[in-house]
Enzyme design. Structure first.
Site, PDB file in Angstrom:
ATOM      1  N   SER A  39       0.851  -1.403  -0.171  1.00  0.00           N
ATOM      2  CA  SER A  39      -0.157  -0.375   0.155  1.00  0.00           C
ATOM      3  C   SER A  39       1.205   1.242   0.047  1.00  0.00           C
ATOM      4  O   SER A  39       0.079   2.106  -0.337  1.00  0.00           O
ATOM      5  CB  SER A  39      -0.888  -0.057   0.964  1.00  0.00           C
ATOM      6  OG  SER A  39      -0.043  -0.690   2.479  1.00  0.00           O
ATOM      7  N   ASP A 301      -2.756   8.087   7.930  1.00  0.00           N
ATOM      8  CA  ASP A 301      -2.950   7.351   8.701  1.00  0.00           C
ATOM      9  C   ASP A 301      -2.346   6.238   9.549  1.00  0.00           C
ATOM     10  O   ASP A 301      -1.464   6.591   9.612  1.00  0.00           O
ATOM     11  CB  ASP A 301      -3.987   6.457   7.864  1.00  0.00           C
ATOM     12  CG  ASP A 301      -3.385   5.636   6.818  1.00  0.00           C
ATOM     13  OD1 ASP A 301      -2.427   4.926   7.478  1.00  0.00           O
ATOM     14  OD2 ASP A 301      -3.970   4.927   6.165  1.00  0.00           O
ATOM     15  N   HIS A 304       0.470   5.104   7.157  1.00  0.00           N
ATOM     16  CA  HIS A 304       1.046   5.329   5.733  1.00  0.00           C
ATOM     17  C   HIS A 304       1.105   6.736   6.326  1.00  0.00           C
ATOM     18  O   HIS A 304       1.128   7.615   6.489  1.00  0.00           O
ATOM     19  CB  HIS A 304      -0.266   4.887   5.008  1.00  0.00           C
ATOM     20  CG  HIS A 304      -1.274   4.443   4.423  1.00  0.00           C
ATOM     21  ND1 HIS A 304      -1.853   3.637   5.025  1.00  0.00           N
ATOM     22  CD2 HIS A 304      -0.371   2.170   4.288  1.00  0.00           C
ATOM     23  CE1 HIS A 304      -2.528   2.074   4.787  1.00  0.00           C
ATOM     24  NE2 HIS A 304      -0.895   1.141   4.148  1.00  0.00           N
TER      25      HIS A 304
END
Ligand SMILES: *[C@@H]1O[C@H](CO)[C@@H](O)[C@H](O)[C@H]1NC(C)=O
Ligand SMILES: *[C@@H]1O[C@H](CO)[C@@H](O)[C@H](O)[C@H]1NC(C)=O
Length: 337
Positions: A39, A301, A304
């Site tokens: 991600s 978040d 990340h």
């Protein structure tokens, strides 16, 4: 008043042209850029998957020109900033949507929640694991070979000039080993599991080499889900691959070390564990209002980094400030080889 309209159109054209010139990039440092990972690098490959690890909703992308795209970030990811530093004209499109025309500039295969190991993060749903990303790359290589009149030598020559970055392993450690369903930690000690990961990763990188990759940068895992042992192992892996595959160059970007060395206050970050966007199981909570000034937060978040952090990570990966940032060379040097 047609004259006025024409005049206006001309004026707008000139404005656009001069604007284009103002923003015109220099010569790209590499002709193409291929991206593998999780991600931290995903640019939208998970959008069509049945997965909890998705980011194609606001407030993700709040600072990105085209809004939410599937990037797990408020703005640019580390690979976007890298593309900017290399003066590439466009961000690299996800494999899921890349057109035939686009693949010659590179493709992004990264997928949120993906791991080195196939079973990593299986409970989050569909994801494109590293082994599948390699298969997808093989598909692209076949397409490129076709475009070169089925001349494999020409395709290999082409690929040898491209940059490859791989950023994977955080989910194997943070989600698989230390996560909510820690099956692997019952089977393996941390050292055993790390050795297993490195061994598998090494095989995957050799496959990438076989398919034609010659300039490879590995983004190390960040402080989240990281054991210092992994950093040492990865450096040894890079040395090993460089000794073995002498017509290629591998380098290790020590994100862990870069992150540890940051003087947060001096860089304008809040010195806090708070994140900018409230946290759900896999990222920012959908349709919530994030913090006002995203540049003040290291993390977008819980998992990340914010764009502001990615600018620093990618900046030091591209142009190392200390020898420990990139081992043995930084991305700018790799690109020039
Ligand atoms: C294939 O490409 C290479 C490198 O561009 C070239 O030297 C060679 O002549 C080509 N082979 C054929 C059969 O066209
Ligand atoms: C946002 O934070 C950055 C970094 O601390 C700072 O430089 C900037 O001035 C802030 N912007 C606003 C509008 O407060």
């Amino acid at each position: 008043m047609p004259e006025l309209k024409k005049c206006w159109a001309l004026f707008v054209q000139i404005l656009l042209l001069s604007n284009l010139q103002l923003c015109a990039h220099g010569e790209p440092e590499v002709p193409c850029y291929f991206i593998f990972g999780d991600s931290l690098s995903d640019g939208g490959n998970n959008n069509g998957l049945v997965s909890l690890a998705k980011a194609n909703y606001p407030p993700n992308g709040i600072d990105f020109p085209s809004g939410p795209t599937g990037r797990f970030c408020n703005g640019r990811t580390i690979v976007d900033v890298t593309a900017d530093l290399l003066q590439l004209e466009n961000y690299i499109p996800p494999f899921a949507t890349a057109s035939d025309q686009q693949i010659l500039q590179g493709v992004n295969y990264a997928s949120g929640s993906a791991g080195i190991r196939d079973e990593t993060a299986v409970f989050l749903g569909e994801r494109i694991v590293m082994n599948q990303q390699l298969q997808n790359f093989q598909t692209t290589v076949s397409q490129i070979t076709g475009m070169q009149g089925n001349n494999e030598t020409a395709a290999m020559n082409f690929l040898s000039k491209c940059l490859f970055t791989i950023g994977i392993g955080s989910n194997d450690i943070g989600v698989n080993y230390y996560g909510p369903l820690p099956l692997s930690s019952i089977e393996y000690t941390p050292d055993q599991f790390t050795a297993l990961l490195i061994d598998q990763y090494s095989q995957q990188l050799r496959i990438l080499y076989q398919y034609g990759a010659r300039k490879l940068a590995l983004f190390g895992v960040s402080q989240i889900g990281c054991t210092p042992a992994l950093v040492a192992w990865l450096m040894l892996l890079v040395d090993d691959l460089n000794n073995d595959l002498t017509d290629a160059k591998f380098t290790y970007i020590n994100i862990f070390e870069i992150q540890s060395s940051l003087d947060l206050a001096a860089l304008g970050f809040r010195v806090t564990d708070d994140v900018c966007c409230g946290t759900s199981l896999t990222g920012c909570i959908p349709f919530t209002t994030p913090c006002e000034n995203r540049s003040e937060y290291v993390y977008w978040d819980f998992a990340h980094p914010s764009e502001a952090t990615n600018v620093i990570f990618a900046g030091r990966a591209y142009s190392a400030q200390t020898p420990s940032d990139a081992h043995p060379i930084d991305i700018h040097t790799l690109a020039q080889l």
